[in-house]
Design an enzyme around this catalytic site. Structure first.
Site, short mmCIF file in Angstrom:
data_model
loop_
_atom_site.label_atom_id
_atom_site.label_comp_id
_atom_site.label_asym_id
_atom_site.label_seq_id
_atom_site.Cartn_x
_atom_site.Cartn_y
_atom_site.Cartn_z
CB SER A 150 -0.94 0.06 1.17
OG SER A 150 -2.14 0.77 0.88
CG ASP A 229 -7.40 -3.16 -2.28
OD1 ASP A 229 -7.90 -2.39 -1.66
OD2 ASP A 229 -6.01 -3.42 -2.23
CG HIS A 262 -5.73 -2.73 1.08
ND1 HIS A 262 -5.07 -2.35 -0.22
CD2 HIS A 262 -4.99 -1.99 2.04
CE1 HIS A 262 -4.12 -1.19 -0.10
NE2 HIS A 262 -4.02 -1.03 1.23
#
Lengths: 285, 285
Positions: A150, A229, A262
């Site tokens: 991320s 995600d 995620h």
């Protein structure tokens, strides 16, 4: 510079340890975690994988949840996980303690704006101060690779692109591929770097990849992205990175993974693929 | 009885999910976690491993930190992780909210003393209500195995010993082997069961193992214990369990692991050994 051991846990025949140290670059005390594989126990220098974590994380998330040690121990790869921002009561934070700016959200850049410029220099910390510290205190070779998740996926790609030749390979899970064009990135870059958007591009992996046309500017790259995600469309934009890679013939593989989100459940599912990718480029397999 | 999905994360081709449900046995709402391997996706019934966690834990610790999914997915084994005690504002707790009694510390017994007797019935929950719920809602076969850590290692061994034939095998990490003779166990059993120590023995794995002499009372058992575990001498006492096994010719293997502590770093280092041990007794390998 001194480091102080804060914890030690034997794992898969090696050791996961945390250390604290004063950081000159960041103007605060910092903590990092390191995994030392069994091979490092006899003084053999081992290659090192830097792991950059995402928003809200510390040095602990990857070590506790990624499931990376089985293969890292087998292949003899050390792993270093820094924190995600400067820390301490004197370090300025978002006025609302938002999760996506300030502490826990350093974005791996060097801030130029007040009140952030003194402490928020995670780029220099991760690329200079920390590697120097690691080499001084641990049996690691010059062979390094870098990965992240991320915000840390942005960090890993951006740092590899800005430092050709430093890393044998780079991988990312669910990276923020085009921070100049997403809400998380615009908030962070606007605050840390100011309103002049031309200053942001030097920290944007998609922008950097577009111009990385020379063979010696190209570090082999692997990206995994879950298609379930919730941040994919608005924040992550892997299609922009893929287009950049296409334009510069950059050696990037982006894999869309069906049904994954995620979380660290996603990371743990494919971390061994990433370690094997690095091992190949480190000449370990 | 109804269950409600609280979270879902794809992992290693399978799914880690949390569910909440009203528990009649415990008189409160409970949450559990389940890992369903890819093989369960097409309706095939898969064997199930119950995992009992230690003091202070919930259904989440094992799922996030154990690194069990790689091999469980490969072999096709579901994993169910209950919480470690009844929960809820109306459930009585230790007056000082101590970590080793009350919430987060149900010890897998049926309490007989007030104010605990209504809610603290984790034995019946784990051996009856929860397995029934799992069979009603998920594609699991009758083939079950059981494992646990610390307080949950005590729970796994004790439950396997009290229910011969129910589990194909049992394993434990750092179990509380002789709770009637250690501070954690004496506090919990004294409060839940009262001062009459003769009532405690039915919940003590070492006592139970001593008299488990009949072949059909013997469930193959594996215990891993770190020799750098700070709780080893005072609380865990694997040597008492080993002596009990010797006296009854019980098929128990205790492995002392050099340098390992009481943490999930230890569990993650050997969880695949435990899953392979179960797989062998499940006839999967």
């Amino acid at each position: 510079m001194g480091i102080e051991n804060a914890s030690s846990n034997k794992v898969y025949g090696g050791w996961q340890k945390q250390y604290t140290h004063p950081s000159n670059v960041l103007g605060c005390d910092m903590r990092f975690a390191i995994f030392l594989p069994p091979q490092a126990g006899n003084g053999t220098k081992v290659p090192v994988m830097y792991w950059l974590s995402g928003l809200t994380c510390t040095d602990e998330n990857f070590m506790q949840k990624a499931g990376a040690f089985r293969l890292a121990a087998e292949l003899g790869i050390a792993i270093v996980a820094p924190d995600t921002s400067p820390r301490g009561d004197h370090v300025p934070d978002d006025e609302n303690e938002a999760y996506d700016f300030g502490k826990g959200a350093g974005f791996y850049v060097n801030a130029t704006q007040e009140p952030w410029a003194r402490n928020y220099r995670m780029y220099d910390y991760v690329t200079k101060e920390l590697p120097s510290l690691i080499k001084d205190h641990f049996p690691v070779s010059d062979d390094a690779v870098i990965s992240g998740h991320s915000m840390g996926g942005h960090g890993a790609l951006m740092i590899a692109l800005r430092n050709p030749g430093t890393f044998k390979s780079v991988t990312a899970f669910s990276p923020i591929c085009n921070p100049i064009n997403c809400p998380w990135g615009q908030k962070a870059l606007g605050n840390y770097l100011g309103d002049d958007k031309s200053m942001w591009k030097a920290w944007d992996s998609s922008e950097l990849m577009k111009s990385a046309t020379a063979p010696d500017a190209q570090t082999p790259a692997l990206v995994d992205q879950g298609d379930a995600d919730g941040f994919l469309a608005e924040q992550l934009k892997p299609e922009v990175l893929e287009a950049a890679a296409k334009s510069s013939s950059y050696p990037l593989t982006v894999r869309m993974q069906d049904g994954y989100d995620h979380s660290y459940y996603f990371i743990s599912s494919f971390i061994e693929d990433h370690i094997r990718f690095h091992a190949k480029h480190l000449g370990l397999s």
